[in-house]
Motif scaffolding. Structure first.
Motif, mmCIF file in Angstrom:
data_model
loop_
_atom_site.group_PDB
_atom_site.id
_atom_site.type_symbol
_atom_site.label_atom_id
_atom_site.label_comp_id
_atom_site.label_asym_id
_atom_site.label_seq_id
_atom_site.Cartn_x
_atom_site.Cartn_y
_atom_site.Cartn_z
ATOM 1 N N PHE A 37 0.960 -1.203 -0.031
ATOM 2 C CA PHE A 37 -0.165 0.151 0.203
ATOM 3 C C PHE A 37 0.781 1.415 0.148
ATOM 4 O O PHE A 37 1.983 1.534 0.678
ATOM 5 N N LEU A 38 0.388 2.463 -0.387
ATOM 6 C CA LEU A 38 0.896 3.682 -0.587
ATOM 7 C C LEU A 38 -0.224 4.480 0.098
ATOM 8 O O LEU A 38 -1.411 4.782 -0.809
ATOM 9 N N MET A 39 -0.201 4.988 1.228
ATOM 10 C CA MET A 39 -1.247 5.439 2.222
ATOM 11 C C MET A 39 -0.943 7.160 1.836
ATOM 12 O O MET A 39 0.052 7.584 2.235
ATOM 13 N N VAL A 40 -1.977 7.777 1.042
ATOM 14 C CA VAL A 40 -1.739 9.088 0.797
ATOM 15 C C VAL A 40 -2.731 10.086 1.471
ATOM 16 O O VAL A 40 -3.967 9.632 1.378
ATOM 17 N N GLY A 41 -2.139 11.122 2.293
ATOM 18 C CA GLY A 41 -2.783 11.873 3.044
ATOM 19 C C GLY A 41 -2.178 12.608 4.195
ATOM 20 O O GLY A 41 -0.699 12.662 4.217
ATOM 21 N N ASP A 42 -2.662 13.001 5.162
ATOM 22 C CA ASP A 42 -2.101 13.670 6.399
ATOM 23 C C ASP A 42 -1.181 12.829 6.946
ATOM 24 O O ASP A 42 -1.658 11.544 7.768
ATOM 25 N N GLU A 43 0.041 12.923 6.873
ATOM 26 C CA GLU A 43 1.104 12.094 7.631
ATOM 27 C C GLU A 43 0.669 11.578 9.044
ATOM 28 O O GLU A 43 1.075 10.504 9.281
ATOM 29 N N ALA A 44 0.574 12.571 9.892
ATOM 30 C CA ALA A 44 0.518 12.398 11.248
ATOM 31 C C ALA A 44 -0.801 11.638 11.492
ATOM 32 O O ALA A 44 -1.008 10.708 12.263
ATOM 33 N N ALA A 45 -1.825 11.790 10.694
ATOM 34 C CA ALA A 45 -3.095 10.997 11.081
ATOM 35 C C ALA A 45 -2.857 9.793 10.531
ATOM 36 O O ALA A 45 -3.471 8.712 11.244
ATOM 37 N N ILE A 46 -2.437 9.309 9.443
ATOM 38 C CA ILE A 46 -2.246 8.244 8.953
ATOM 39 C C ILE A 46 -1.046 7.175 9.846
ATOM 40 O O ILE A 46 -1.411 6.170 9.890
ATOM 41 N N ALA A 47 -0.093 7.985 10.310
ATOM 42 C CA ALA A 47 0.882 7.169 11.164
ATOM 43 C C ALA A 47 0.048 6.896 12.461
ATOM 44 O O ALA A 47 0.266 5.768 12.864
ATOM 45 N N ALA A 48 -0.690 7.448 12.963
ATOM 46 C CA ALA A 48 -1.469 7.185 14.340
ATOM 47 C C ALA A 48 -2.357 6.164 13.807
ATOM 48 O O ALA A 48 -2.589 5.201 14.734
#
Length: 349
Positions: A37-48
């Motif tokens: 997967f390549l998760m695209v979006g707000d990096e902090a929100a995705i990391a959490a």
């Protein structure tokens, strides 16, 4: 074509955003451990969110996008923000070869506009079409297109949709010659608009195509299992789709109300609960989630904005199946064969 497809996901799209998107991706990974997967979006929100799913985190890269396409954004506005939004960057990952497919639960019009501009259409395709799977009483689901990408279509567009829909059905349902029918106001050959009648004539005159053209079908027969692919212009198809979805919700809500109307009804519900659960499952749009923009130089899948995690997982499964197939080549080969027999249709492009 790859055995380990990498799916670029607009993690911020949809009604629930990143929490449901990551949960859906985690479920898809459990079903298919070869996914990346390549998760695209707000990096902090995705990391959490990824911290809650260690296996998904290990299978994912994150691409930061500072902006999100809103449901109220017009396609023209979305296009101007393609390089800064999660939706635009997910599509660009497919264009650049960094992902095998893109998925978003965001604004459908924006997704269509940006996908067409970035990826362009396949040779011989005038317009891409939005296709989705619908439940039927038959052994297979039903592929229906177009569902809203093109409100007005000529006969050649409808033929292209038939070819694309048949190729899709061969991949997702394993059918050698899918049964194709045109959505019309009657089954008789004389019924319908000039465009529909001309498209029917062209399809009847194309036995060399890997499909079986079975004529017209009316909307009240959509779920009877009498066709594998149903073709229409986007305006008609979208109205039919919303009618089907609304009817499904009406039936389940009506049954729920009836079963709670009295003590006797509640007792009857306990006896019929397995059948009611089967009906609800069969009609649940999450179990058929994952519409596809067919005809592009790349794979883009549209998830329902209100899809739950199971629905997102199903949409990812559709994207992975198409990434592992050669659908673009199949469509291009079939259309080249059609245009070779009908040079006038090719010259008109």
């Amino acid at each position: 074509m790859t055995d380990t497809p990498r799916i670029a996901i607009d993690a911020m799209g949809g009604d629930a955003g990143v929490s449901v998107t990551t949960e859906g991706a985690a479920r898809a990974l459990k079903l298919d451990p070869r996914l990346k997967f390549l998760m695209v979006g707000d990096e902090a929100a995705i990391a959490a969110a990824l911290a809650m799913h260690p296996a998904l985190k290990a299978a994912s890269d994150v691409l930061h996008a500072p902006e999100v396409i809103a449901g109220t954004d017009k396609p023209s506005q979305a296009i101007r923000r393609a390089k800064t939004t999660s939706m635009g960057l997910a599509i660009d990952a497919v264009k650049q070869g960094h992902a095998d497919a893109a998925l978003s639960a965001g604004n459908t019009g924006a997704l269509m506009a940006m996908s067409k501009l970035a990826l362009r259409t396949l040779p011989g395709i005038d317009r891409p079409a939005l296709a989705a799977l619908l439940p039927t009483l038959g052994d297979n689901d039903l592929v229906m297109l177009d569902l809203g990408a093109n409100t007005e279509c000529d006969a050649n567009n409808l033929v292209e949709f038939a070819v694309m829909g048949a190729a899709y059905a061969r991949i997702v349902m394993g059918l050698e010659r899918p049964r194709v029918r045109l959505l019309n106001i009657g089954e008789e050959e004389l019924k319908g608009t000039d465009e529909v009648k001309e498209a029917a004539a062209l399809l009847r005159d194309a036995p060399y195509l890997p499909l079986s053209f079975d004529g017209n079908i009316e909307a009240d027969r959509l779920g009877r299992g009498e066709a594998d692919v149903i073709v229409s212009d986007g305006f008609t198809g979208n109205v039919a789709l919303k009618s089907v979805e609304g009817t499904a919700r009406f039936i389940t809500d009506l049954l729920r109300r009836a079963f709670t109307s009295s003590f006797r009804s509640k007792a009857g519900f306990l006896l019929s609960r397995p059948a009611f659960h089967m009906l609800k499952t069969h009609l649940d749009p999450n179990n058929h989630n994952g519409a596809v923009f067919l005809g592009l130089n790349g794979i883009v899948v549209k998830s329902h904005g209100g899809a739950d995690a199971g629905g997102v997982a199903n949409a990812i499964g559709v994207a992975a199946k198409l990434a592992r197939s050669s659908i673009a080549r199949r469509i291009a080969d079939d259309l080249a064969r059609f245009h070779a027999h009908h040079p006038a249709s090719a010259a008109a492009k």
